[in-house]
Design a protein around this motif. Structure first.
Motif, PDB file in Angstrom:
ATOM      1  N   GLY A  34      11.882   8.082 -13.791  1.00  0.00           N
ATOM      2  CA  GLY A  34      11.017   8.016 -15.104  1.00  0.00           C
ATOM      3  C   GLY A  34       9.965   9.314 -14.633  1.00  0.00           C
ATOM      4  O   GLY A  34       9.848  10.453 -14.991  1.00  0.00           O
ATOM      5  N   LEU A  35       9.843   9.930 -13.148  1.00  0.00           N
ATOM      6  CA  LEU A  35       8.936  10.955 -12.423  1.00  0.00           C
ATOM      7  C   LEU A  35      10.250  12.076 -12.848  1.00  0.00           C
ATOM      8  O   LEU A  35      10.033  13.363 -13.064  1.00  0.00           O
ATOM      9  N   LEU A  36      11.733  11.916 -12.290  1.00  0.00           N
ATOM     10  CA  LEU A  36      12.388  12.891 -12.518  1.00  0.00           C
ATOM     11  C   LEU A  36      12.392  13.228 -13.723  1.00  0.00           C
ATOM     12  O   LEU A  36      12.486  14.328 -14.195  1.00  0.00           O
ATOM     13  N   LEU A  37      12.307  12.240 -14.312  1.00  0.00           N
ATOM     14  CA  LEU A  37      13.023  12.725 -15.967  1.00  0.00           C
ATOM     15  C   LEU A  37      11.630  13.753 -16.674  1.00  0.00           C
ATOM     16  O   LEU A  37      11.791  14.495 -17.211  1.00  0.00           O
ATOM     17  N   VAL A  41      12.408  17.465 -18.157  1.00  0.00           N
ATOM     18  CA  VAL A  41      12.133  17.843 -19.435  1.00  0.00           C
ATOM     19  C   VAL A  41      10.814  19.146 -19.156  1.00  0.00           C
ATOM     20  O   VAL A  41      10.908  19.597 -20.270  1.00  0.00           O
ATOM     21  N   THR A  42      10.404  18.515 -18.633  1.00  0.00           N
ATOM     22  CA  THR A  42       8.466  19.261 -18.941  1.00  0.00           C
ATOM     23  C   THR A  42       9.326  20.559 -18.567  1.00  0.00           C
ATOM     24  O   THR A  42       8.492  21.589 -18.666  1.00  0.00           O
ATOM     25  N   GLY A  43      10.143  20.737 -17.789  1.00  0.00           N
ATOM     26  CA  GLY A  43      10.805  22.366 -16.302  1.00  0.00           C
ATOM     27  C   GLY A  43      11.242  22.599 -17.318  1.00  0.00           C
ATOM     28  O   GLY A  43      11.359  24.399 -17.553  1.00  0.00           O
ATOM     29  N   VAL A  44      12.249  22.427 -18.230  1.00  0.00           N
ATOM     30  CA  VAL A  44      13.039  23.178 -19.363  1.00  0.00           C
ATOM     31  C   VAL A  44      11.803  23.693 -20.223  1.00  0.00           C
ATOM     32  O   VAL A  44      12.170  24.128 -21.638  1.00  0.00           O
ATOM     33  N   LEU A  90      18.600   7.005  -8.245  1.00  0.00           N
ATOM     34  CA  LEU A  90      17.556   7.843  -8.559  1.00  0.00           C
ATOM     35  C   LEU A  90      18.364   7.475 -10.108  1.00  0.00           C
ATOM     36  O   LEU A  90      17.584   8.483 -11.305  1.00  0.00           O
ATOM     37  N   SER A  91      18.991   6.410  -9.863  1.00  0.00           N
ATOM     38  CA  SER A  91      20.206   6.803 -11.287  1.00  0.00           C
ATOM     39  C   SER A  91      20.395   4.740 -12.032  1.00  0.00           C
ATOM     40  O   SER A  91      20.936   4.295 -10.887  1.00  0.00           O
TER      41      SER A  91
END
Length: 98
Positions: A34-37, A41-44, A90-91
């Motif tokens: 969840g943190l990675l996603l 998304v925030t970086g994009v 992480l997947s």
């Protein structure tokens, strides 16, 4: 008169395959995924959106920045205590397949 040794650091419990151990490892994986996603998304959004103050107008620079950032982020997540507890997964798709 007896001599006792000073108490040393507590030993970590070995990984278990009990229900609580599996649930704890799955919860760590879920949280890190969840943190990675969220960060991807925030970086994009910050680098690609035209109204963002951090917008990079050349897509090649944006992709290079995102690639390096995501690589570092993955390394940090896998080396963190929750990442080590979950086995570095992480997947959820990889975990289910294994």
């Amino acid at each position: 008169m007896t001599i006792t040794a000073p108490a040393g650091p507590a030993q970590a419990d070995p990984p278990t395959t009990t229900e609580s151990g599996i649930l704890r490892r799955a919860a760590c994986e879920l949280g890190l995924t969840g943190l990675l996603l969220f960060f991807v998304v925030t970086g994009v959004r910050w680098l690609v959106a035209p109204d963002s103050p951090f917008s990079v107008h050349d897509i090649h620079y944006a992709l290079a920045i995102l690639g390096v950032t995501i690589g570092v982020l993955l390394m940090v997540f896998m080396m963190s205590p929750p990442g080590r507890r979950s086995g570095g997964h992480l997947s959820p798709a990889v975990t289910i397949a294994l």
